[in-house]
Motif scaffolding. Structure first.
Motif, PDB file in Angstrom:
ATOM      1  N   ILE A 163      25.040 -14.917  15.972  1.00 38.50           N
ATOM      2  CA  ILE A 163      25.919 -15.491  16.990  1.00 38.50           C
ATOM      3  C   ILE A 163      25.732 -14.740  18.313  1.00 38.50           C
ATOM      4  O   ILE A 163      25.614 -15.362  19.381  1.00 38.50           O
ATOM      5  CB  ILE A 163      27.393 -15.450  16.520  1.00 38.50           C
ATOM      6  N   ASN A 164      25.698 -13.397  18.260  1.00 43.00           N
ATOM      7  CA  ASN A 164      25.518 -12.606  19.477  1.00 43.00           C
ATOM      8  C   ASN A 164      24.173 -12.917  20.135  1.00 43.00           C
ATOM      9  O   ASN A 164      24.078 -13.020  21.363  1.00 43.00           O
ATOM     10  CB  ASN A 164      25.629 -11.112  19.176  1.00 43.00           C
ATOM     11  N   LYS A 165      23.145 -13.049  19.362  1.00 38.18           N
ATOM     12  CA  LYS A 165      21.816 -13.346  19.900  1.00 38.18           C
ATOM     13  C   LYS A 165      21.819 -14.702  20.597  1.00 38.18           C
ATOM     14  O   LYS A 165      21.234 -14.856  21.684  1.00 38.18           O
ATOM     15  CB  LYS A 165      20.787 -13.313  18.773  1.00 38.18           C
ATOM     16  N   LYS A 166      22.463 -15.693  19.990  1.00 39.85           N
ATOM     17  CA  LYS A 166      22.552 -17.014  20.607  1.00 39.85           C
ATOM     18  C   LYS A 166      23.350 -16.955  21.908  1.00 39.85           C
ATOM     19  O   LYS A 166      22.983 -17.586  22.903  1.00 39.85           O
ATOM     20  CB  LYS A 166      23.201 -18.020  19.653  1.00 39.85           C
ATOM     21  N   ARG A 167      24.448 -16.210  21.930  1.00 40.50           N
ATOM     22  CA  ARG A 167      25.255 -16.076  23.149  1.00 40.50           C
ATOM     23  C   ARG A 167      24.446 -15.430  24.265  1.00 40.50           C
ATOM     24  O   ARG A 167      24.483 -15.871  25.414  1.00 40.50           O
ATOM     25  CB  ARG A 167      26.512 -15.243  22.875  1.00 40.50           C
ATOM     26  N   GLN A 168      23.736 -14.353  23.921  1.00 41.91           N
ATOM     27  CA  GLN A 168      22.928 -13.656  24.925  1.00 41.91           C
ATOM     28  C   GLN A 168      21.839 -14.578  25.473  1.00 41.91           C
ATOM     29  O   GLN A 168      21.564 -14.574  26.673  1.00 41.91           O
ATOM     30  CB  GLN A 168      22.311 -12.397  24.328  1.00 41.91           C
ATOM     31  N   ALA A 169      21.226 -15.361  24.629  1.00 47.76           N
ATOM     32  CA  ALA A 169      20.192 -16.295  25.079  1.00 47.76           C
ATOM     33  C   ALA A 169      20.789 -17.344  26.006  1.00 47.76           C
ATOM     34  O   ALA A 169      20.192 -17.713  27.028  1.00 47.76           O
ATOM     35  CB  ALA A 169      19.524 -16.960  23.889  1.00 47.76           C
ATOM     36  N   GLU A 170      21.987 -17.819  25.684  1.00 47.78           N
ATOM     37  CA  GLU A 170      22.644 -18.817  26.520  1.00 47.78           C
ATOM     38  C   GLU A 170      23.027 -18.224  27.877  1.00 47.78           C
ATOM     39  O   GLU A 170      22.861 -18.863  28.923  1.00 47.78           O
ATOM     40  CB  GLU A 170      23.883 -19.350  25.796  1.00 47.78           C
ATOM     41  N   ILE A 171      23.537 -16.990  27.879  1.00 54.85           N
ATOM     42  CA  ILE A 171      23.901 -16.320  29.135  1.00 54.85           C
ATOM     43  C   ILE A 171      22.659 -16.108  29.992  1.00 54.85           C
ATOM     44  O   ILE A 171      22.674 -16.345  31.205  1.00 54.85           O
ATOM     45  CB  ILE A 171      24.621 -14.984  28.832  1.00 54.85           C
ATOM     46  N   ALA A 172      21.567 -15.673  29.384  1.00 57.28           N
ATOM     47  CA  ALA A 172      20.323 -15.456  30.122  1.00 57.28           C
ATOM     48  C   ALA A 172      19.821 -16.778  30.725  1.00 57.28           C
ATOM     49  O   ALA A 172      19.350 -16.811  31.868  1.00 57.28           O
ATOM     50  CB  ALA A 172      19.262 -14.855  29.211  1.00 57.28           C
ATOM     51  N   LYS A 173      19.949 -17.865  30.001  1.00 52.70           N
ATOM     52  CA  LYS A 173      19.524 -19.172  30.501  1.00 52.70           C
ATOM     53  C   LYS A 173      20.375 -19.585  31.697  1.00 52.70           C
ATOM     54  O   LYS A 173      19.859 -20.069  32.720  1.00 52.70           O
ATOM     55  CB  LYS A 173      19.644 -20.209  29.381  1.00 52.70           C
ATOM     56  N   ARG A 174      21.694 -19.386  31.598  1.00 52.45           N
ATOM     57  CA  ARG A 174      22.592 -19.715  32.716  1.00 52.45           C
ATOM     58  C   ARG A 174      22.256 -18.881  33.950  1.00 52.45           C
ATOM     59  O   ARG A 174      22.241 -19.391  35.067  1.00 52.45           O
ATOM     60  CB  ARG A 174      24.057 -19.472  32.311  1.00 52.45           C
ATOM     61  N   ASN A 175      21.963 -17.580  33.737  1.00 50.42           N
ATOM     62  CA  ASN A 175      21.631 -16.712  34.866  1.00 50.42           C
ATOM     63  C   ASN A 175      20.324 -17.151  35.537  1.00 50.42           C
ATOM     64  O   ASN A 175      20.215 -17.120  36.762  1.00 50.42           O
ATOM     65  CB  ASN A 175      21.523 -15.258  34.415  1.00 50.42           C
ATOM     66  N   ARG A 176      19.336 -17.551  34.757  1.00 57.16           N
ATOM     67  CA  ARG A 176      18.074 -18.041  35.329  1.00 57.16           C
ATOM     68  C   ARG A 176      18.311 -19.298  36.164  1.00 57.16           C
ATOM     69  O   ARG A 176      17.748 -19.453  37.250  1.00 57.16           O
ATOM     70  CB  ARG A 176      17.061 -18.343  34.224  1.00 57.16           C
ATOM     71  N   GLU A 177      19.155 -20.188  35.657  1.00 54.74           N
ATOM     72  CA  GLU A 177      19.459 -21.408  36.405  1.00 54.74           C
ATOM     73  C   GLU A 177      20.191 -21.078  37.704  1.00 54.74           C
ATOM     74  O   GLU A 177      19.935 -21.693  38.739  1.00 54.74           O
ATOM     75  CB  GLU A 177      20.297 -22.356  35.543  1.00 54.74           C
ATOM     76  N   ARG A 178      21.091 -20.122  37.670  1.00 59.26           N
ATOM     77  CA  ARG A 178      21.820 -19.718  38.878  1.00 59.26           C
ATOM     78  C   ARG A 178      20.873 -19.125  39.919  1.00 59.26           C
ATOM     79  O   ARG A 178      21.008 -19.397  41.110  1.00 59.26           O
ATOM     80  CB  ARG A 178      22.893 -18.686  38.531  1.00 59.26           C
ATOM     81  N   LEU A 179      19.933 -18.310  39.453  1.00 60.39           N
ATOM     82  CA  LEU A 179      19.011 -17.679  40.394  1.00 60.39           C
ATOM     83  C   LEU A 179      18.086 -18.711  41.043  1.00 60.39           C
ATOM     84  O   LEU A 179      17.627 -18.505  42.176  1.00 60.39           O
ATOM     85  CB  LEU A 179      18.175 -16.612  39.678  1.00 60.39           C
ATOM     86  N   ARG A 180      17.802 -19.790  40.381  1.00 60.44           N
ATOM     87  CA  ARG A 180      16.965 -20.839  40.954  1.00 60.44           C
ATOM     88  C   ARG A 180      17.727 -21.688  41.976  1.00 60.44           C
ATOM     89  O   ARG A 180      17.117 -22.342  42.827  1.00 60.44           O
ATOM     90  CB  ARG A 180      16.419 -21.746  39.848  1.00 60.44           C
TER      91      ARG A 180
END
Length: 193
Positions: A163-180
């Motif tokens: 669950i933690n790994k999935k959350r971290q992956a989702e947060i990282a994806k959101r951050n990449r989208e924000r930076l773009r």
């Protein structure tokens, strides 16, 4: 976001093998949730480890499989029995024809009588020996070990890690989208100070 703690064991091709999530050795076994939200490669040895996961036995599926095997066995035995009956009828009709021929031969000569008896005895021996060998051997599937369980439940610590790994992956994806997104950063001041 959370997914159920119910994983199905599946195999992939040797060419698709990837590293095990636990020991990093190449593995072709995959554990996947029913909704395909989470999946990971794992060695078959870890599936037998009681500290990693516990198998969930589906009693209904086991009963259905046993019933299917039993039905197949019954059909196989019925076919064998029908084949034996056909062979027996064919032999009886052949024996009737042979007996008629023997009667004609008996009338022709008495010396041929002894030879016919020997032939009949030889045929009787071959009939009984063929009856014993015509039966096919029983299936050895019942002697084999039970099929490995397919559904597993991870232990609490491993499930929480997933669950933690999935959350971290989702947060990282959101951050990449924000930076773009260019509106995420502040704009350069346009007024003079």
């Amino acid at each position: 976001m959370a997914f159920p703690n119910k994983y199905t064991h599946r195999k992939v091709a040797e060419t698709s093998a990837k590293s095990c999530e636990v020991c990093f050795k190449p593995s072709t076994s995959v554990l996947i949730t029913d909704d395909s939200k989470d999946w990971f490669y794992v060695c078959p040895g870890h599936l037998k480890d009681s500290g990693f996961c516990t198998p969930k036995i589906d009693h209904a599926a086991i009963e259905a499989r046993k019933k299917k095997e039993l039905d197949e066995e019954i059909e196989r035995v019925k076919k064998e029995y029908e084949e034996k009956q056909k062979k027996k009828k064919e032999k009886d009709s052949k024996n009737d024809k042979e007996k008629e021929k023997e009667k004609e031969k008996e009338k022709d000569s008495k010396d041929g009588d002894d030879k016919d008896k020997e032939k009949d005895m030889d045929k009787g021996k071959t009939d009984t020996s063929s009856m014993g060998t015509s039966a096919s051997p029983a299936n050895n599937n019942s002697n084999e070990d039970e099929e490995e369980p397919r559904i597993f439940e991870l232990k609490a610590t491993f499930y929480q890690q997933r669950i933690n790994k999935k959350r971290q992956a989702e947060i990282a994806k959101r951050n990449r989208e924000r930076l773009r997104d260019p509106s995420y950063f502040p704009s350069v001041p346009k007024n003079l100070p």
